[in-house]
Design a protein around this motif. Structure first.
Motif, PDB file in Angstrom:
ATOM      1  N   THR A 150      91.577 137.284  33.607  1.00  0.00           N
ATOM      2  CA  THR A 150      91.120 138.614  34.012  1.00  0.00           C
ATOM      3  C   THR A 150      90.231 138.513  35.244  1.00  0.00           C
TER       4      THR A 150
ATOM      5  N   TYR B 257      87.300 140.670  37.748  1.00  0.00           N
ATOM      6  CA  TYR B 257      86.306 141.741  37.722  1.00  0.00           C
ATOM      7  C   TYR B 257      86.545 142.780  38.814  1.00  0.00           C
TER       8      TYR B 257
ATOM      9  N   TYR C 107      88.618 146.599  38.391  1.00  0.00           N
ATOM     10  CA  TYR C 107      87.996 147.746  37.722  1.00  0.00           C
ATOM     11  C   TYR C 107      86.493 147.557  37.491  1.00  0.00           C
ATOM     12  N   GLU C 108      85.921 146.535  38.160  1.00  0.00           N
ATOM     13  CA  GLU C 108      84.489 146.238  38.043  1.00  0.00           C
ATOM     14  C   GLU C 108      84.081 146.037  36.582  1.00  0.00           C
ATOM     15  N   SER C 109      84.963 145.379  35.850  1.00  0.00           N
ATOM     16  CA  SER C 109      84.698 145.052  34.443  1.00  0.00           C
ATOM     17  C   SER C 109      85.731 144.017  33.997  1.00  0.00           C
ATOM     18  N   TYR C 110      85.276 142.941  33.363  1.00  0.00           N
ATOM     19  CA  TYR C 110      86.207 141.940  32.863  1.00  0.00           C
ATOM     20  C   TYR C 110      87.027 142.503  31.704  1.00  0.00           C
TER      21      TYR C 110
ATOM     22  N   GLU D 184      89.134 144.740  31.622  1.00  0.00           N
ATOM     23  CA  GLU D 184      89.567 146.130  31.754  1.00  0.00           C
ATOM     24  C   GLU D 184      91.001 146.207  32.270  1.00  0.00           C
TER      25      GLU D 184
ATOM     26  N   ARG E  22      87.707 134.235  32.983  1.00  0.00           N
ATOM     27  CA  ARG E  22      87.163 135.324  33.803  1.00  0.00           C
ATOM     28  C   ARG E  22      86.916 134.860  35.232  1.00  0.00           C
TER      29      ARG E  22
ATOM     30  N   SER F 142      85.893 136.490  39.313  1.00  0.00           N
ATOM     31  CA  SER F 142      85.304 137.657  39.979  1.00  0.00           C
ATOM     32  C   SER F 142      86.314 138.436  40.802  1.00  0.00           C
TER      33      SER F 142
END
Length: 321
Positions: free
Chosen positions: A203, A205, A208-211, A213, A234, A236
């Motif tokens: 995933t 970040y 969608y500025e969220s892991y 998501e 994860r 960035s």
């Protein structure tokens, strides 16, 4: 007509752009004291401070930043109008694009642009976040913004995300799910997309500025909640997620411009399952007042024609204007 000291305006623009009195003096081939005199005269005329000076540090004030945004466009228009009268056609352009789009889609095509438009002198301004729509940043933008006064926006591309993995991981998935052919694997994943969560998921970040998501939305489009207990790597940025997938760390969601299934070159394989259509679209943005400039029209037409050649299934064809 109430005009400021006109000779001071290019000096102000140079100081603001270079953030330095001495560098502006070198660029304009005048003394640093002359630069200071021009700025002081302009500030006296406006009745506002344009810069805050703290030792060697120089910053625009809020009034200075607003004034720069207003006059830089006018100065550029004056320069271009003068060149047109003199028969000089401006071919220099700055294009601001997102980093992943620049690396995976634009740069591999720049040699083709050079062949088709050898006189076009293009500078790429790469951004990791939403670029400021301003002449100070670039002349043309690829952006998800679609509203700003004084700018035109042309729909360019709507992002789709789909799962990919390395060839080795693909074989592991097919074996673990007891499938022999791509059709069997497609049928099993279509019936039970949550089976994909048995394997590591990658995933990013930045999307969608969220892991996670990105995966939550992918599973939602498949009619399923994000499976509990899914294991994530994860990262960035989408570029890092893409690279992680090439090294068999897991299954990543990438988009059309990062992966060409008709001509894959990165060792990745597209899994036979659904796609997620993002809520944001990309637009070509530029100042309305500059829409008829030949170099800008060439670049816009080339960008649109290149995207049309991809013939992506979910893309509507762009009609050139």
């Amino acid at each position: 007509m109430n005009l400021p000291p006109l000779k001071s305006l290019p000096v102000f623009e140079s100081v603001a752009r270079l953030n330095s009195f001495s560098l502006a003096a070198n660029e304009l081939n005048i003394t640093q004291s002359a630069v200071s005199h021009h700025i002081k005269g302009l500030e006296d005329y406006l009745g506002e401070l344009l810069f805050i000076r703290q030792g060697r540090k120089l910053e625009l004030t809020n009034e200075g930043r607003s004034y720069l945004d207003s006059i830089s466009s006018s100065l550029n228009q004056i320069a271009r109008a003068t060149e047109n009268v003199k028969g000089i056609t401006e071919t220099k352009l700055r294009l601001a694009v997102y980093s992943s789009f620049a690396v995976y889609w634009l740069i591999p095509r720049l040699s083709k642009l050079k062949r088709q438009h050898p006189n076009l002198d293009l500078t790429i301004e790469m951004t990791f976040s939403e670029p400021e729509l301003s002449d100070r940043t670039a002349d043309c933008f690829i952006t998800i913004d679609k509203e700003k006064r004084g700018f035109d926006f042309e729909w360019f591309y709507t992002e789709r995300l789909f799962p990919v993995c390395s060839e080795g991981l693909y074989q592991e998935i097919a074996s673990a799910l007891n499938t022999q052919t791509e059709k069997e694997l497609e049928a099993k994943l279509k019936q039970s997309p949550q089976l994909l969560a048995q394997f590591p998921l990658i995933t990013s970040y930045s999307m969608y500025e969220s892991y996670a998501e990105d995966w939550r939305r992918w599973f939602a489009e498949e009619g399923q909640p994000l499976p509990e207990g899914a294991a994530f790597h994860r990262f960035s940025h989408l570029m890092l997620a893409h690279e992680a997938a090439t090294h068999s760390l897991g299954v990543a969601l990438v988009n059309d411009y990062m992966f060409n299934e008709l001509d894959p070159k990165d060792g990745l394989v597209k899994l036979p399952c659904g796609t997620h259509t993002a809520t944001d679209s990309f637009y070509i943005a530029y100042k309305h007042s500059r829409r008829h400039e030949p170099a800008l029209k060439q670049l816009r037409h080339w960008l649109r024609s290149e995207l049309n050649e991809l013939s992506l299934p979910s893309h509507k064809k762009i009609v050139s204007g």
